[in-house]
Scaffold this active site. Structure first.
Site, short mmCIF file in Angstrom:
data_model
loop_
_atom_site.label_atom_id
_atom_site.label_comp_id
_atom_site.label_asym_id
_atom_site.label_seq_id
_atom_site.Cartn_x
_atom_site.Cartn_y
_atom_site.Cartn_z
N LYS A 60 10.85 69.37 8.70
CA LYS A 60 10.84 70.74 8.17
C LYS A 60 9.88 70.74 6.97
O LYS A 60 10.30 70.59 5.82
CB LYS A 60 12.26 71.15 7.78
CG LYS A 60 12.42 72.63 7.52
CD LYS A 60 13.89 72.98 7.39
CE LYS A 60 14.12 74.38 6.88
NZ LYS A 60 13.77 75.44 7.82
C1 LIG Z 1 11.25 76.88 12.86
C2 LIG Z 1 12.75 76.83 12.80
N1 LIG Z 1 13.44 76.53 13.90
C3 LIG Z 1 14.78 76.46 13.90
C4 LIG Z 1 15.51 76.72 12.75
C5 LIG Z 1 16.99 76.63 12.77
O1 LIG Z 1 17.42 75.45 12.13
P1 LIG Z 1 18.80 75.41 11.37
O2 LIG Z 1 19.83 75.86 12.33
O3 LIG Z 1 18.97 73.99 10.97
O4 LIG Z 1 18.68 76.32 10.21
C6 LIG Z 1 14.82 77.04 11.57
C7 LIG Z 1 15.54 77.28 10.33
O5 LIG Z 1 15.57 76.48 9.47
C8 LIG Z 1 13.41 77.09 11.59
O6 LIG Z 1 12.73 77.39 10.49
#
Ligand SMILES: Cc1ncc(COP(=O)(O)O)c(C=O)c1O
Length: 358
Positions: A172
């Site tokens: 991330k």
């Molecule tokens: C690109 C992306 N995909 C998926 C998610 C979902 O991830 P999470 O459920 O850990 O927030 C997020 C959010 O953080 C995101 O930015």
């Protein structure tokens, strides 16, 4: 409709304290130099975590799993720092306590900064010192207040998601969100709330800030990690909730056309929580609202996050010692002190490694 200009979006309540490299400082003192590496080359990794209001006080959702992903993101980008998972968990708990907020969104960020005495300006990140901050604010429903019940209208983006060997979606990183911004801006300008990106092979990947689920004939399907998705923690929660509800979940590559003929579609994410999708490219999905299975999963999700229903695992970290005393979220006696997370080895991460080769 989600605002294009952003001007009619209300300002969130912000926690006036920020954690910085082990200290709590004032919001106004949390500043960086404009020549910091991160501003020029996108060298940051971050997390987004929700803390929910419960009868036992604020409870952080899957704190340890988020912090494990934060550590993983830092590792992928060779950010050698001194922090341990417990440091980040404890800092987050203390920040929520100091904020006085009963619910909030927590944002840890680790980035390459600038050593003002020995400045370095090149792409090579190694000479630039790392800085770590955790902030918090009160965020409402990410895709609008009505979205959770009525669903959102989305479009398939002309932009592809990142490729695994260019920008790893598993990390991330701030830079990944330039791709997300292209997807999001295009969607907003086309009158949609959100965009869905395909991977570089043309299979469904994810939204600009959410994972996606497709319900067909009673089976819940979601793209695998090999479709360049972030290993979402809400995604993992949905998979585990489906297990509890006896709903079959399959991780499989999904064609764009399968979106149009799905019975139900929904997004999952920390910010978006579980948001139904009612149309894609102006094609109505199912009956054009929140589907039955989506509603069931959503209901359980919100019961868990509000502390009203035991979670499949130790998913809630209560920040208020007094109110939470005696019980953990799963009804068993609390085994942890303030600042410690309840979770053992985050299984999400292990699963992420296992799936990376799908
Ligand atoms: C690109 C992306 N995909 C998926 C998610 C979902 O991830 P999470 O459920 O850990 O927030 C997020 C959010 O953080 C995101 O930015």
């Amino acid at each position: 409709m989600f605002s294009k200009s952003g001007r009619d979006i209300p300002s969130p309540r912000i926690c006036d304290t920020v954690w910085h490299d082990g200290e709590f400082i004032k919001w106004n003192d949390a500043r960086v130099h404009v020549m910091s590496h991160v501003l020029h080359y996108g060298s940051s990794v971050f997390e987004g975590i929700r803390c929910y209001a419960t009868k036992k006080g604020p409870a952080i959702f899957r704190l340890r799993e988020h912090m494990q992903r934060f550590l993983n993101s830092a590792k992928i980008y060779r950010m050698d720092h001194k922090w341990k998972i417990d440091d980040f968990c404890e800092a987050s708990v203390e920040l929520v306590r100091r904020s006085g907020l009963d619910q909030c969104y927590i944002r840890p960020i680790l980035f390459r900064s600038l050593d003002e005495e020995h400045p370095a300006f090149g792409v090579n990140p190694f000479p630039n010192p790392l800085a770590c901050y955790i902030g918090a604010w009160d965020w409402g429903k990410y895709l609008g207040d009505e979205a959770i019940e009525k669903g959102v209208d989305v479009g398939v983006a002309t932009w592809s998601r990142l490729t695994p060997n260019s920008m790893p979606a598993m990390a991330k990183s701030g830079a990944n969100y330039m791709n997300s911004q292209l997807i999001k801006m295009e969607a907003l300008l086309n009158g949609y709330s959100e965009g869905i990106a395909l991977d570089d092979r043309g299979y469904v990947s994810e939204g600009s800030g959410e994972n996606i689920f497709i319900v067909s004939n009673g089976v819940v399907n979601t793209p695998p990690l090999s479709s360049s998705i972030l290993p979402g923690i809400t995604r993992d929660s949905v998979i585990q909730i489906c297990g509890e509800l006896g709903i079959t979940v399959k991780e499989r590559t999904i064609q764009r056309a399968a979106l149009y003929v799905a019975d139900e579609l929904f997004f999952s994410g920390t910010a978006a929580e579980i948001t139904p999708i009612r149309s894609v490219d102006r094609i109505t999905i199912g009956a054009g609202g929140r589907g039955e299975i989506t509603e069931k999963i959503q209901k359980v999700f919100f019961e868990i996050t509000s502390g009203e229903r035991p979670a499949p695992g130790p998913w809630l970290t209560y920040t208020n010692e007094q109110k939470a005393a005696g019980t953990s979220d799963n009804g068993r006696p609390a085994e942890t002190k303030r600042g410690e997370s309840h979770a053992a080895e985050p299984e999400l991460v292990l699963r992420a490694h296992a799936l990376a080769a799908d």
